[in-house]
Design an enzyme around this catalytic site. Structure first.
Site, mmCIF file in Angstrom:
data_model
loop_
_atom_site.group_PDB
_atom_site.id
_atom_site.type_symbol
_atom_site.label_atom_id
_atom_site.label_comp_id
_atom_site.label_asym_id
_atom_site.label_seq_id
_atom_site.Cartn_x
_atom_site.Cartn_y
_atom_site.Cartn_z
ATOM 1 N N ASP A 27 2.150 -5.554 14.773
ATOM 2 C CA ASP A 27 1.604 -4.240 14.476
ATOM 3 C C ASP A 27 0.111 -4.311 14.782
ATOM 4 O O ASP A 27 -0.636 -5.027 14.116
ATOM 5 C CB ASP A 27 1.842 -3.925 12.990
ATOM 6 C CG ASP A 27 1.242 -2.588 12.561
ATOM 7 O OD1 ASP A 27 0.575 -1.936 13.387
ATOM 8 O OD2 ASP A 27 1.450 -2.209 11.391
ATOM 9 N N TRP B 259 0.729 -2.812 4.711
ATOM 10 C CA TRP B 259 1.535 -2.403 5.872
ATOM 11 C C TRP B 259 2.486 -3.510 6.289
ATOM 12 O O TRP B 259 3.626 -3.254 6.695
ATOM 13 C CB TRP B 259 0.635 -1.960 7.027
ATOM 14 C CG TRP B 259 -0.212 -0.794 6.635
ATOM 15 C CD1 TRP B 259 -1.567 -0.755 6.543
ATOM 16 C CD2 TRP B 259 0.239 0.509 6.222
ATOM 17 N NE1 TRP B 259 -1.991 0.480 6.099
ATOM 18 C CE2 TRP B 259 -0.904 1.269 5.900
ATOM 19 C CE3 TRP B 259 1.497 1.104 6.089
ATOM 20 C CZ2 TRP B 259 -0.824 2.596 5.457
ATOM 21 C CZ3 TRP B 259 1.580 2.423 5.654
ATOM 22 C CH2 TRP B 259 0.426 3.150 5.350
ATOM 23 N N LYS C 94 -5.976 5.636 15.309
ATOM 24 C CA LYS C 94 -7.176 4.865 14.992
ATOM 25 C C LYS C 94 -7.952 4.578 16.287
ATOM 26 O O LYS C 94 -8.962 5.211 16.555
ATOM 27 C CB LYS C 94 -6.815 3.584 14.268
ATOM 28 C CG LYS C 94 -6.098 3.893 12.952
ATOM 29 C CD LYS C 94 -5.322 2.736 12.425
ATOM 30 C CE LYS C 94 -4.327 3.117 11.383
ATOM 31 N NZ LYS C 94 -4.855 3.732 10.169
#
Ligand SMILES: Cc1ncc(COP(=O)(O)O)c(C=O)c1O
Length: 354
Positions: free
Chosen positions: A170, A102, A194
């Site tokens: 992030d 990511w 999440k």
């Protein structure tokens, strides 16, 4: 409610209380005579949902009115785009710490807009550890980007050093999972699916001074300033998604971040202790200080043991345990909503594999 033990990495397990409230709202939202799925995004009820959720985000992060909380769409990846579009001038540079897939993708998206320099990377070891924090940060970086928790590999930054450039993070897979100094960041964001609700919603929290640094003219949908001006309802908002995030925030507040962190540490310790003393399974991240409290990755020493654990999980209604294809093996995602007894059950089953 749910029948299975769910270790999926995202969409991930939600607390039963949140599912219950969300189901009630789908049936009928308060006294509106409407389902939450039918609720207008510019009406007073959604205005209340937005106001309470933004208030709770700032309260839980210990942030004041120097920050704006935004609910956006397009998940984590749209943030990968919006950040450089808004803050990386064509002739400027941003720094990225490469700690996984990511983080890499965030850097690659930024390279469309300006120079996106990799300041440190652990790619060489397939991200089974964190790199050293860069000793020298180039002067005049527009910003520096990190990924606080690396969902696929199971590494997580503990204390983040004082930033030398506006720091952007992030936090998709570890927001609200521990006490954290959020005031270090000029911007942080999280895809909700999440620790914060369901897919289709992303939270971005942005320090107001950053908004003044617009790097280029942008269509309003992609501009943080315009989104702030329009109060997260520039387009038709994901009313239900934001409502589920509000339910998550209320749930987090009622439990308290300290209690949540304590249980997250207990769950992770139980799994890592089991792995460290196992003759059958091997932890993916051996450097203890780099280990994630949220995603515990491991492999089996033999294909037979791997097959056996998968079969036992299926028999015992345990789902979402297969590792990401780039690491293989197993991954237990043990976000806030995963209770300790689920982890105890998994450990019991792991110990029965020889
Ligand atoms: C840390 C992290 N960032 C970004 C993403 C991408 O999010 P999305 O699928 O919402 O674009 C993920 C997805 O799992 C992630 O774990």
């Amino acid at each position: 409610m749910q029948a299975k033990i769910n270790f999926n990495a995202g969409p991930a397990a939600l607390p039963p209380e949140v599912l219950h409230e969300a189901a009630k709202a789908v049936n009928k939202y308060k006294k509106t005579g409407l389902s939450i799925l039918e609720l207008p995004h510019r009406g007073p009820e959604f205005a209340e949902i937005l106001a309470e959720s933004k208030h709770l985000v700032k309260k839980l992060c210990g942030l004041d009115d120097n920050y704006e909380a935004l609910w956006l769409q397009g998940g984590g990846r749209q943030q990968f785009c919006m950040i450089p579009m808004n803050f990386l001038p064509q002739d400027g540079a941003a720094g990225y710490i490469e700690t996984g897939h990511w983080a890499e993708e965030a850097q690659q998206y930024a390279a469309f807009y300006g120079s996106a320099q990799v300041l440190a990377s652990s790619k060489k070891t397939n991200y089974n550890r964190l790199p050293e924090w860069p000793a020298k940060i180039p002067a005049k970086l527009a910003y520096m980007h990190i990924t606080t928790n690396n969902t696929i590999y199971g590494t997580q930054w503990g204390q983040v050093p004082e930033p030398k450039a506006p720091l952007i993070a992030d936090m998709s897979s570890d927001i609200f999972s521990r006490k954290h100094d959020y005031s270090k960041y000029a911007l942080f964001y999280a895809a909700a699916q999440k620790n914060l609700g369901i897919a289709g919603v992303a939270l971005a929290v942005i320090r107001k001074d950053l908004l003044k640094r617009a790097a280029r003219e942008l269509p309003p949908m992609l501009s943080y300033s315009e989104q702030v001006k329009e109060g997260s309802i520039l387009n038709t908002a994901n009313v239900f998604g934001v409502y589920v995030s509000l339910l998550m925030l209320r749930w987090i507040e009622s439990r308290g971040i300290s209690a949540i962190e304590k249980e997250n540490k207990q769950k992770a310790k139980l799994l890592y202790d089991t792995l460290d003393s196992s003759n059958v399974f091997v932890p993916y991240v051996t450097e203890k200080a780099h280990r994630s409290l949220m995603n515990v990755c491991f492999t089996a020493k033999t294909p037979e043991a791997e097959k056996k654990l998968l079969a036992l999980c299926e028999e015992n209604d345990i789902t979402g345990i297969k590792g990401h294809r780039s690491v293989g093996g197993f991954r237990a995602s043990i976000y806030n909503a995963v209770p300790l007894d689920w982890v105890e059950r998994l450990v019991e089953i792991m110990k029965s594999v020889s």
